[in-house]
Design an enzyme around this catalytic site. Sequence first.
Site, PDB file in Angstrom:
ATOM      1  N   ASN A 167     -10.193  -0.312   0.528  1.00 55.15           N
ATOM      2  CA  ASN A 167      -8.863  -0.304   0.621  1.00 55.15           C
ATOM      3  C   ASN A 167      -8.420  -0.908  -0.963  1.00 55.15           C
ATOM      4  O   ASN A 167      -8.100  -2.209  -1.015  1.00 55.15           O
ATOM      5  CB  ASN A 167      -8.189  -1.189   1.664  1.00 55.15           C
ATOM      6  N   CYS A 211       0.802  -1.337   0.001  1.00 58.86           N
ATOM      7  CA  CYS A 211       0.103  -0.189   0.027  1.00 58.86           C
ATOM      8  C   CYS A 211       0.997   1.380  -0.139  1.00 58.86           C
ATOM      9  O   CYS A 211       0.335   2.231  -0.032  1.00 58.86           O
ATOM     10  CB  CYS A 211      -0.960  -0.032   1.295  1.00 58.86           C
ATOM     11  N   HIS A 259      -3.162   7.113   2.430  1.00 63.40           N
ATOM     12  CA  HIS A 259      -3.587   5.730   2.009  1.00 63.40           C
ATOM     13  C   HIS A 259      -4.978   5.412   2.650  1.00 63.40           C
ATOM     14  O   HIS A 259      -5.340   5.667   4.094  1.00 63.40           O
ATOM     15  CB  HIS A 259      -2.574   4.700   2.389  1.00 63.40           C
TER      16      HIS A 259
HETATM   17  N1  ACO Z   1     -17.603  -8.661  10.488  1.00 58.82           N
HETATM   18  C1  ACO Z   1     -18.131  -8.878  12.096  1.00 58.82           C
HETATM   19  N2  ACO Z   1     -17.279  -9.201  12.916  1.00 58.82           N
HETATM   20  C2  ACO Z   1     -15.714  -9.322  12.454  1.00 58.82           C
HETATM   21  C3  ACO Z   1     -15.314  -8.948  11.213  1.00 58.82           C
HETATM   22  C4  ACO Z   1     -16.217  -8.748  10.357  1.00 58.82           C
HETATM   23  N3  ACO Z   1     -16.084  -8.617   9.017  1.00 58.82           N
HETATM   24  N4  ACO Z   1     -14.178  -9.011  11.269  1.00 58.82           N
HETATM   25  C5  ACO Z   1     -13.616  -9.473  12.602  1.00 58.82           C
HETATM   26  N5  ACO Z   1     -14.814  -9.490  13.347  1.00 58.82           N
HETATM   27  C6  ACO Z   1     -14.771  -9.610  14.864  1.00 58.82           C
HETATM   28  C7  ACO Z   1     -13.534 -10.282  15.346  1.00 58.82           C
HETATM   29  O1  ACO Z   1     -13.615 -11.882  15.168  1.00 58.82           O
HETATM   30  C8  ACO Z   1     -13.699  -9.980  16.459  1.00 58.82           C
HETATM   31  O2  ACO Z   1     -14.534 -10.853  17.273  1.00 58.82           O
HETATM   32  P1  ACO Z   1     -14.346 -11.369  18.821  1.00 58.82           P
HETATM   33  O3  ACO Z   1     -14.269 -10.179  19.713  1.00 58.82           O
HETATM   34  O4  ACO Z   1     -15.593 -12.350  18.867  1.00 58.82           O
HETATM   35  O5  ACO Z   1     -13.136 -12.209  18.843  1.00 58.82           O
HETATM   36  C9  ACO Z   1     -14.173  -8.569  16.891  1.00 58.82           C
HETATM   37  O6  ACO Z   1     -14.816  -8.678  15.475  1.00 58.82           O
HETATM   38  C10 ACO Z   1     -13.273  -7.592  16.894  1.00 58.82           C
HETATM   39  O7  ACO Z   1     -12.072  -8.052  15.941  1.00 58.82           O
HETATM   40  P2  ACO Z   1     -10.961  -7.012  16.063  1.00 58.82           P
HETATM   41  O8  ACO Z   1      -9.859  -7.488  15.056  1.00 58.82           O
HETATM   42  O9  ACO Z   1     -10.281  -6.610  17.469  1.00 58.82           O
HETATM   43  O10 ACO Z   1     -11.445  -5.645  15.161  1.00 58.82           O
HETATM   44  P3  ACO Z   1     -11.028  -4.337  15.034  1.00 58.82           P
HETATM   45  O11 ACO Z   1     -11.557  -3.202  15.710  1.00 58.82           O
HETATM   46  O12 ACO Z   1      -9.265  -4.259  15.221  1.00 58.82           O
HETATM   47  O13 ACO Z   1     -11.130  -4.010  13.538  1.00 58.82           O
HETATM   48  C11 ACO Z   1     -10.022  -4.164  11.544  1.00 58.82           C
HETATM   49  C12 ACO Z   1     -10.705  -4.676  12.462  1.00 58.82           C
HETATM   50  C13 ACO Z   1     -11.037  -3.353  10.821  1.00 58.82           C
HETATM   51  C14 ACO Z   1      -9.241  -4.939  10.358  1.00 58.82           C
HETATM   52  C15 ACO Z   1      -8.907  -3.009  12.096  1.00 58.82           C
HETATM   53  O14 ACO Z   1      -7.886  -3.826  12.993  1.00 58.82           O
HETATM   54  C16 ACO Z   1      -8.161  -2.331  10.802  1.00 58.82           C
HETATM   55  O15 ACO Z   1      -8.784  -1.810  10.161  1.00 58.82           O
HETATM   56  N6  ACO Z   1      -6.889  -2.687  11.058  1.00 58.82           N
HETATM   57  C17 ACO Z   1      -5.964  -2.291   9.841  1.00 58.82           C
HETATM   58  C18 ACO Z   1      -5.814  -3.090   8.687  1.00 58.82           C
HETATM   59  C19 ACO Z   1      -5.462  -2.454   7.639  1.00 58.82           C
HETATM   60  O16 ACO Z   1      -5.243  -1.361   7.358  1.00 58.82           O
HETATM   61  N7  ACO Z   1      -4.882  -3.077   6.683  1.00 58.82           N
HETATM   62  C20 ACO Z   1      -4.276  -2.624   5.392  1.00 58.82           C
HETATM   63  C21 ACO Z   1      -3.072  -2.362   5.530  1.00 58.82           C
HETATM   64  S1  ACO Z   1      -2.587  -1.791   3.992  1.00 58.82           S
HETATM   65  C22 ACO Z   1      -1.715  -3.039   3.130  1.00 58.82           C
HETATM   66  O17 ACO Z   1      -0.679  -3.149   2.861  1.00 58.82           O
HETATM   67  C23 ACO Z   1      -2.698  -3.983   2.412  1.00 58.82           C
END
Ligand code: ACO
Length: 323
Positions: A280, A111, A250
């Site tokens: 994204n 990214c 980004h």
């Molecule tokens: N729908 C519903 N529930 C979900 C989903 C979903 N799509 N995905 C995860 N959950 C659940 C999990 O299982 C977890 O459940 P649990 O509490 O029963 O275990 C709960 O939601 C919370 O999960 P978290 O991972 O703690 O959620 P968080 O608030 O951290 O959000 C997210 C997750 C959106 C992925 C966030 O961590 C994030 O945006 N991180 C950065 C990711 C990113 O930017 N990646 C791309 C980088 S760029 C590149 O190089 C490609």
Amino acid sequence: MGTKIIGTGSFVPDHVVTNNHLAELVETSDEWIRSRTGIAQRRISDSFGTSQMAAEASKRALENAHVKPEDIDLIIAATSTPDCCFPSAACEVQGILGAVNAVGMDVSAACSGFIFALSTVDAMIQTGMYKTALIIGVDNLSKIVDWSDRSTCVLFGDGAGAAVVRACDENGQGIIGGQIGSDGKKAAVLSCWSRTMGNFLTGKKPEPGYIVMEGQEVFKFAVKKVPECVEALMESMGIGMDEVKYLILHQANYRICESIARRLRISMDKIPMNIEKYGNTSGASIPLLLDELNREGKLKKGDKLVLAGFGAGLTWGAVLVEW
Ligand code: ACO
């Protein structure tokens, strides 16, 4: 010698996939995805490959810059999802466009790719080797997403963005400075082993792989590293954030952008967003957003912009531009 952006273009596939569509595939909801990420829908490419999307965005950038394909002498494509191991996406685009006087190559920085490509091209132009370059950020991440993994499949979309840059004298507007960085020790935080090779000795066949991510680790990394990088860049250039019109980030997660804004003590008004529409799009997200702003007439001569990215590697980077 300086480097000036003289045109932009972008392309997204027609196929819209909404959050509700995804809720039919995995246990998720529109409410969860919107509130955690800011994404409402994404575009998925059915028939266009990476190089075709890149070529479409490039044609629009060339048109916008009033530059003919044969006038380009360098093409750098930033992508993690080329259609094949070789040739490079840049060489394929060169062929499609008929950019007969150019040399093409790809850079891989996920990214952060567009920022890495822009920095590379700027350095190459400053040596006097090249005068007019096409820089592309393109990704077809839907092809390496595990559509049964709700923690990743809701995040990504496909698309391409491109910019044409040209050598200018040092007093002209253009790229003022940039910083890029990487930390290979954190490689496992965000990876995709889709290029796993077969093994002659064991008879193992090549296996496709999918994006694997420790979401919270990426989140923490992004909200710390990006502000640090932007602040270091601005300090080295002696320019304050109050002089910057837009911080073009980004588009990975709305909450990440909000947190970066807080840490840099700037208002979200300075951080344009389009993640709601496209998700994204990895290497494409920064040039896609830049092109939207350009076409909406929001970029005026003399405006200072900071473009900043982060992603797998882990990688990060920022470039300060005067429009
Ligand atoms: N729908 C519903 N529930 C979900 C989903 C979903 N799509 N995905 C995860 N959950 C659940 C999990 O299982 C977890 O459940 P649990 O509490 O029963 O275990 C709960 O939601 C919370 O999960 P978290 O991972 O703690 O959620 P968080 O608030 O951290 O959000 C997210 C997750 C959106 C992925 C966030 O961590 C994030 O945006 N991180 C950065 C990711 C990113 O930017 N990646 C791309 C980088 S760029 C590149 O190089 C490609």
